[in-house]
Design an enzyme around this catalytic site. Structure first.
Site, PDB file in Angstrom:
ATOM      1  N   ARG A  61     -42.471  40.529  15.502  1.00 52.77           N
ATOM      2  CA  ARG A  61     -40.981  40.813  15.759  1.00 52.77           C
ATOM      3  C   ARG A  61     -40.374  40.738  17.172  1.00 52.77           C
ATOM      4  NH1 ARG A  61     -37.704  45.335  15.275  1.00 52.77           N
ATOM      5  NH2 ARG A  61     -39.437  46.246  13.925  1.00 52.77           N
ATOM      6  N   TYR A 114     -19.219  24.311  16.354  1.00 51.19           N
ATOM      7  CA  TYR A 114     -19.738  24.173  15.059  1.00 51.19           C
ATOM      8  C   TYR A 114     -19.123  25.337  14.253  1.00 51.19           C
ATOM      9  CZ  TYR A 114     -23.619  24.932  11.718  1.00 51.19           C
ATOM     10  OH  TYR A 114     -23.998  25.146  10.304  1.00 51.19           O
ATOM     11  N   ASP A 186     -23.876  25.743  23.913  1.00 52.97           N
ATOM     12  CA  ASP A 186     -24.575  25.317  22.896  1.00 52.97           C
ATOM     13  C   ASP A 186     -25.162  23.780  23.107  1.00 52.97           C
ATOM     14  OD1 ASP A 186     -25.633  23.810  20.477  1.00 52.97           O
ATOM     15  OD2 ASP A 186     -24.538  25.324  19.197  1.00 52.97           O
ATOM     16  N   LYS A 211     -32.466  20.776  14.664  1.00 49.64           N
ATOM     17  CA  LYS A 211     -32.144  19.278  14.741  1.00 49.64           C
ATOM     18  C   LYS A 211     -33.086  18.739  15.507  1.00 49.64           C
ATOM     19  CE  LYS A 211     -28.477  20.706  12.477  1.00 49.64           C
ATOM     20  NZ  LYS A 211     -28.527  22.090  12.726  1.00 49.64           N
TER      21      LYS A 211
END
Ligand SMILES: Cc1ncc(COP(=O)(O)O)c(C=O)c1O
Length: 397
Positions: A61, A114, A186, A211
């Protein structure tokens, strides 16, 4: 990273991502380190490892060798000082927002965000009292007029979804910078091969690596790239609490996909522009929204800011309106009716009845989405096969 590596073009650097050392030789494929915990010779060395995102590995983590290879590769392509990988694009976005905002802060955000990002900001407003002012993506005066003493962030997307408006990154980021406000961009739709927002003074660049970076519709991943190491450390500390760390196998899949990003983006750019031109000449099509076409309102800006191509996503309006669009997306055979974008497969979508169904008619109009608008995310299939598919679906309207 060696001077020789730094001198290469992005398409070459991406085939040779940084690999953590292995004694005596160097693996060409990035190794998958699936283990989540690392042992130390003494407590002081372990204690040191807790402090920074680039320290010794202790627990996945906090950092993992495979995940760090991905972080270093994307930071290198974007021209950032470091990066933080997350379990999805939304994981990266909310990690950044939650790390940098507190109750009472103000955000200036682009209207055409988005949907998931829009929902996250709406949630911060409702539950934390974070105020948001929405602006278009083309006028820095709107940003200046929206500034408040409490403004902390300007949040933009490089290219808007679905009608591919191109944001004036240098002008808007410049207006935020004058006021000491951080800019977050973004860059999912363009990837660092077509646009590097840090070159336009952005502070943080975000990706849904699900993507184009991953590119094969087989992995969920997100990444935040930081221009400045101090900001990276700050967000990394918060990310440890939020626990949105990327799984090493997902990082490995993303890295494997990324090696062909240069080839894929060239193909997406070429085939999308070719299909856009053919659609514009078809009698069933009322308008095509591709910034590479001279009629698009942002054509000149696209030539200036995205000279190497505008990616694979664009939209077109069918003359037959809503029913024609819904019939069309159900009639394609090679393309698929599906959300998402950026993979090798071509996808189509009717935004008004699916991804943007929560918007009112006025909001749809403001977003440039008509009842007959179809979004297409062009994959890497042969352009003639794709055109034959689109033509047969258009012939049925
Ligand atoms: C521009 C953009 N940003 C972020 C996201 C969210 O990414 P993810 O689905 O990986 O969480 C998406 C998803 O479609 C997107 O299109």
């Amino acid at each position: 990273m060696s001077d020789h590596h730094r001198a290469l073009r992005p398409e070459s650097r991406i085939v040779h991502p940084p690999v953590e050392e292995v004694t005596g030789s160097r693996p060409l494929g990035v190794p998958l380190h699936q283990g989540h915990v690392f042992a130390f010779p003494d407590s002081d060395t372990l204690a040191d490892a807790f402090g920074a995102p680039d320290g010794a590995f202790l627990y996945s983590r906090f950092g993992n060798p495979t995940v760090r290879s991905l972080e270093r590769a994307v930071a290198d392509l974007e021209g950032g000082s470091g990066a933080l990988a997350a379990s999805s694009g939304m994981g990266a976005i909310t990690t950044v927002l939650l790390a940098l905002l507190r109750s009472g802060d103000h955000v200036i955000a682009q209207q055409s965000l988005y949907g998931g990002t829009f929902a996250a900001l709406a949630d911060l407003t409702a539950r934390w009292g974070v105020a948001v002012t929405f602006v278009r993506g083309d006028d820095p005066e709107e940003v200046r007029a929206a500034l408040r003493p409490t403004t902390r962030l300007l949040y933009l997307e490089t290219v808007s979804n679905p009608v591919a408006r191109v944001t004036d990154l240098p002008a808007l980021i410049g207006a935020a910078r004058e006021a000491g406000v951080l800019s977050v961009v973004d860059n999912t739709f363009t990837t660092p091969l077509l646009c590097r927002p840090i070159e336009h003074s952005a502070d943080i660049v975000l990706h849904s690596a699900t993507k184009y970076l991953g590119g094969h519709s087989d992995v969920l991943a997100g990444i935040a790239v930081f221009a400045d190491a101090g900001l990276h450390h700050r967000v990394w500390h918060h990310a440890l609490e939020q626990g949105a760390a990327l799984d090493p196998f997902a990082a490995w899949l993303t890295l494997r996909g990324m090696q062909t990003l240069g080839l894929r983006m060239r193909r997406h750019n070429e085939v999308a522009l070719d299909l856009a031109g053919r659609l514009a000449a078809h009698p069933a099509v009322a308008a095509v929204h591709h910034p590479g076409l001279p009629g698009h309102p942002d054509h000149e800006r696209a030539r200036r800011l995205l000279p190497d191509g505008q990616g694979g996503v664009f939209a077109f309006d069918l003359a037959g309106g809503r029913e024609a669009a819904r019939t069309f997306v159900g009639a394609v055979r090679l393309a698929s009716l599906a959300p998402s974008l950026g993979g090798v497969h071509t996808l189509v979508l009717h935004p008004a009845s699916t991804s943007h169904r929560q918007l009112s008619d006025d909001e749809l109009t403001a977003a440039g989405i008509g009842p007959g608008t179809v979004r297409i995310a062009v994959g890497i299939e042969h352009p003639e096969d794709l055109w034959a598919d689109l033509e047969q679906a258009l012939a049925g309207l």
